[in-house]
Motif scaffolding. Structure first.
Motif, PDB file in Angstrom:
ATOM      1  N   LEU A 194       0.815  -1.214   0.000  1.00  0.00           N
ATOM      2  CA  LEU A 194       0.000   0.000   0.000  1.00  0.00           C
ATOM      3  C   LEU A 194       0.851   1.267   0.000  1.00  0.00           C
ATOM      4  O   LEU A 194       0.379   2.331  -0.422  1.00  0.00           O
ATOM      5  CB  LEU A 194      -0.942   0.002   1.207  1.00  0.00           C
ATOM      6  N   ASP A 195       2.087   1.170   0.454  1.00  0.00           N
ATOM      7  CA  ASP A 195       2.946   2.347   0.541  1.00  0.00           C
ATOM      8  C   ASP A 195       3.243   2.949  -0.833  1.00  0.00           C
ATOM      9  O   ASP A 195       3.565   4.140  -0.929  1.00  0.00           O
ATOM     10  CB  ASP A 195       4.261   1.992   1.236  1.00  0.00           C
ATOM     11  N   VAL A 196       3.150   2.138  -1.893  1.00  0.00           N
ATOM     12  CA  VAL A 196       3.468   2.647  -3.232  1.00  0.00           C
ATOM     13  C   VAL A 196       2.223   3.057  -4.003  1.00  0.00           C
ATOM     14  O   VAL A 196       2.313   3.437  -5.174  1.00  0.00           O
ATOM     15  CB  VAL A 196       4.260   1.597  -4.040  1.00  0.00           C
ATOM     16  N   LEU A 197       1.055   2.976  -3.359  1.00  0.00           N
ATOM     17  CA  LEU A 197      -0.206   3.257  -4.059  1.00  0.00           C
ATOM     18  C   LEU A 197      -0.771   4.638  -3.741  1.00  0.00           C
ATOM     19  O   LEU A 197      -1.907   4.932  -4.100  1.00  0.00           O
ATOM     20  CB  LEU A 197      -1.241   2.179  -3.722  1.00  0.00           C
ATOM     21  N   GLY A 198       0.013   5.468  -3.067  1.00  0.00           N
ATOM     22  CA  GLY A 198      -0.443   6.830  -2.814  1.00  0.00           C
ATOM     23  C   GLY A 198      -1.148   6.972  -1.483  1.00  0.00           C
ATOM     24  O   GLY A 198      -1.313   6.008  -0.727  1.00  0.00           O
ATOM     25  N   VAL A 204      -6.792   3.008  -1.701  1.00  0.00           N
ATOM     26  CA  VAL A 204      -7.906   2.053  -1.693  1.00  0.00           C
ATOM     27  C   VAL A 204      -8.416   1.845  -3.121  1.00  0.00           C
ATOM     28  O   VAL A 204      -8.694   0.710  -3.544  1.00  0.00           O
ATOM     29  CB  VAL A 204      -9.039   2.548  -0.780  1.00  0.00           C
ATOM     30  N   VAL A 205      -8.528   2.932  -3.869  1.00  0.00           N
ATOM     31  CA  VAL A 205      -8.981   2.842  -5.259  1.00  0.00           C
ATOM     32  C   VAL A 205      -8.005   2.033  -6.089  1.00  0.00           C
ATOM     33  O   VAL A 205      -8.394   1.113  -6.823  1.00  0.00           O
ATOM     34  CB  VAL A 205      -9.155   4.256  -5.859  1.00  0.00           C
ATOM     35  N   TRP A 206      -6.714   2.348  -5.970  1.00  0.00           N
ATOM     36  CA  TRP A 206      -5.719   1.637  -6.756  1.00  0.00           C
ATOM     37  C   TRP A 206      -5.592   0.175  -6.327  1.00  0.00           C
ATOM     38  O   TRP A 206      -5.331  -0.705  -7.166  1.00  0.00           O
ATOM     39  CB  TRP A 206      -4.362   2.336  -6.649  1.00  0.00           C
ATOM     40  N   GLU A 207      -5.778  -0.081  -5.054  1.00  0.00           N
ATOM     41  CA  GLU A 207      -5.769  -1.468  -4.583  1.00  0.00           C
ATOM     42  C   GLU A 207      -6.898  -2.259  -5.224  1.00  0.00           C
ATOM     43  O   GLU A 207      -6.713  -3.397  -5.666  1.00  0.00           O
ATOM     44  CB  GLU A 207      -5.894  -1.506  -3.065  1.00  0.00           C
ATOM     45  N   LEU A 208      -8.085  -1.652  -5.308  1.00  0.00           N
ATOM     46  CA  LEU A 208      -9.222  -2.321  -5.938  1.00  0.00           C
ATOM     47  C   LEU A 208      -8.964  -2.567  -7.422  1.00  0.00           C
ATOM     48  O   LEU A 208      -9.232  -3.659  -7.943  1.00  0.00           O
ATOM     49  CB  LEU A 208     -10.484  -1.475  -5.755  1.00  0.00           C
ATOM     50  N   VAL A 209      -8.416  -1.570  -8.106  1.00  0.00           N
ATOM     51  CA  VAL A 209      -8.093  -1.733  -9.525  1.00  0.00           C
ATOM     52  C   VAL A 209      -7.083  -2.856  -9.717  1.00  0.00           C
ATOM     53  O   VAL A 209      -7.222  -3.710 -10.614  1.00  0.00           O
ATOM     54  CB  VAL A 209      -7.554  -0.418 -10.112  1.00  0.00           C
ATOM     55  N   LEU A 210      -6.062  -2.874  -8.872  1.00  0.00           N
ATOM     56  CA  LEU A 210      -5.020  -3.896  -8.966  1.00  0.00           C
ATOM     57  C   LEU A 210      -5.592  -5.282  -8.739  1.00  0.00           C
ATOM     58  O   LEU A 210      -5.268  -6.238  -9.467  1.00  0.00           O
ATOM     59  CB  LEU A 210      -3.926  -3.596  -7.943  1.00  0.00           C
ATOM     60  N   ILE A 212      -8.716  -6.288  -9.227  1.00  0.00           N
ATOM     61  CA  ILE A 212      -9.567  -6.654 -10.359  1.00  0.00           C
ATOM     62  C   ILE A 212      -8.732  -7.129 -11.543  1.00  0.00           C
ATOM     63  O   ILE A 212      -9.054  -8.129 -12.195  1.00  0.00           O
ATOM     64  CB  ILE A 212     -10.458  -5.460 -10.758  1.00  0.00           C
ATOM     65  N   VAL A 213      -7.630  -6.432 -11.815  1.00  0.00           N
ATOM     66  CA  VAL A 213      -6.776  -6.801 -12.944  1.00  0.00           C
ATOM     67  C   VAL A 213      -6.050  -8.114 -12.679  1.00  0.00           C
ATOM     68  O   VAL A 213      -6.016  -9.014 -13.525  1.00  0.00           O
ATOM     69  CB  VAL A 213      -5.761  -5.677 -13.236  1.00  0.00           C
ATOM     70  N   VAL A 214      -5.467  -8.240 -11.489  1.00  0.00           N
ATOM     71  CA  VAL A 214      -4.713  -9.457 -11.158  1.00  0.00           C
ATOM     72  C   VAL A 214      -5.633 -10.676 -11.147  1.00  0.00           C
ATOM     73  O   VAL A 214      -5.279 -11.740 -11.669  1.00  0.00           O
ATOM     74  CB  VAL A 214      -3.992  -9.295  -9.811  1.00  0.00           C
ATOM     75  N   TRP A 215      -6.835 -10.538 -10.575  1.00  0.00           N
ATOM     76  CA  TRP A 215      -7.760 -11.668 -10.557  1.00  0.00           C
ATOM     77  C   TRP A 215      -8.187 -12.064 -11.958  1.00  0.00           C
ATOM     78  O   TRP A 215      -8.387 -13.247 -12.238  1.00  0.00           O
ATOM     79  CB  TRP A 215      -8.973 -11.335  -9.688  1.00  0.00           C
ATOM     80  N   ALA A 216      -8.346 -11.073 -12.849  1.00  0.00           N
ATOM     81  CA  ALA A 216      -8.679 -11.400 -14.239  1.00  0.00           C
ATOM     82  C   ALA A 216      -7.546 -12.193 -14.885  1.00  0.00           C
ATOM     83  O   ALA A 216      -7.787 -13.183 -15.600  1.00  0.00           O
ATOM     84  CB  ALA A 216      -8.957 -10.116 -15.020  1.00  0.00           C
ATOM     85  N   LEU A 217      -6.304 -11.778 -14.634  1.00  0.00           N
ATOM     86  CA  LEU A 217      -5.159 -12.510 -15.170  1.00  0.00           C
ATOM     87  C   LEU A 217      -5.053 -13.904 -14.571  1.00  0.00           C
ATOM     88  O   LEU A 217      -4.566 -14.834 -15.228  1.00  0.00           O
ATOM     89  CB  LEU A 217      -3.871 -11.714 -14.897  1.00  0.00           C
TER      90      LEU A 217
END
Length: 232
Positions: A194-198, A204-210, A212-217
């Protein structure tokens, strides 16, 4: 003379032992699933996971330790423990799906960057933290590569919907009672991804995006393997 109690340190000796144990256990659980395909071993593991999760819960909710801001079973790792036990016992697809996505990302993150503060091995908190996270990850590996259960897009959508609903609920709950379940309202006090996500709320927003993308992969390879080849 009694030895001074040491605090846990990420990537200290005890952490490396845990990571080595994880690697050995992962191989062992794949072998177990393939060598013993019946429900017996799976249900023994289910009882073990449930027992560990309940023990941790009872320990944290003891009157001398209880606090509203951290003792309730509201962490995603708490839900993962119970869902994993049910997945092992029943082999229901929805339970396997949540175990797969939660176990192989969120619980793995806990292994790599543990939000663990307090005494080192053999403290009860140390043992409980690692036991539940290791068992959830091992269960996900066991069900996926040992028992050959597979995720799909329907399960992916379920996992995303359940996780988003949990996060939204915890954001409100944390704001009301002043807690920080899921580290959704502030970052952990130890180093983490989380320290690198702002700053909040953007991490929290970037964690959710990450997620969603990782689970799709994580879904795509299994779905492509099942797709029948089309003659040209």
């Amino acid at each position: 003379m009694a030895l001074a109690e040491r605090d846990f340190t990420a990537y200290g000796p005890s952490h490396w032992v845990v990571l080595a144990l994880f690697a050995v256990g992962a191989i062992g659980f794949v072998w177990l699933g393939r060598a013993h395909p019946g429900l017996g071993p799976s249900r023994v593991l289910a009882v073990l996971v449930l027992g560990v999760q309940l023990s941790i819960q009872l320990y944290s909710m003891a009157p001398s330790r209880f606090a509203l801001d951290h003792s309730l079973p509201l962490q995603l790792s708490d839900f993962a423990g119970y869902v994993t036990a049910y997945a092992l016992w029943s082999h229901r697809r929805w339970a396997f799906t949540l175990t797969y996505y939660w176990g192989l990302t969120l619980s793995v993150q806990a292994l790599v960057s543990p939000a663990l503060r307090g005494p080192d091995f053999p403290d009860v908190s140390f043992l409980g933290f690692w036991a539940v996270h290791l068992l959830v990850v091992w269960a996900a590996i066991y069900l996926t590569w040992g028992r050959r259960m597979r995720p799909d897009w329907r399960g992916y959508r379920l996992a995303v919907a359940v996780t988003v609903a949990w996060a939204a609920t915890m954001l409100v709950f944390n704001a009301v009672v002043g807690s920080n379940y899921g580290f959704l309202n502030s970052k952990p006090t130890v180093d983490s991804l989380l320290d690198v996500l702002g700053p909040w709320p953007w991490y929290v927003v970037w964690e959710l995006v990450l997620v969603i993308v990782v689970w799709a992969l994580m879904t795509l390879p299994w779905v492509r393997v099942r797709e029948p080849s089309v003659p040209r």
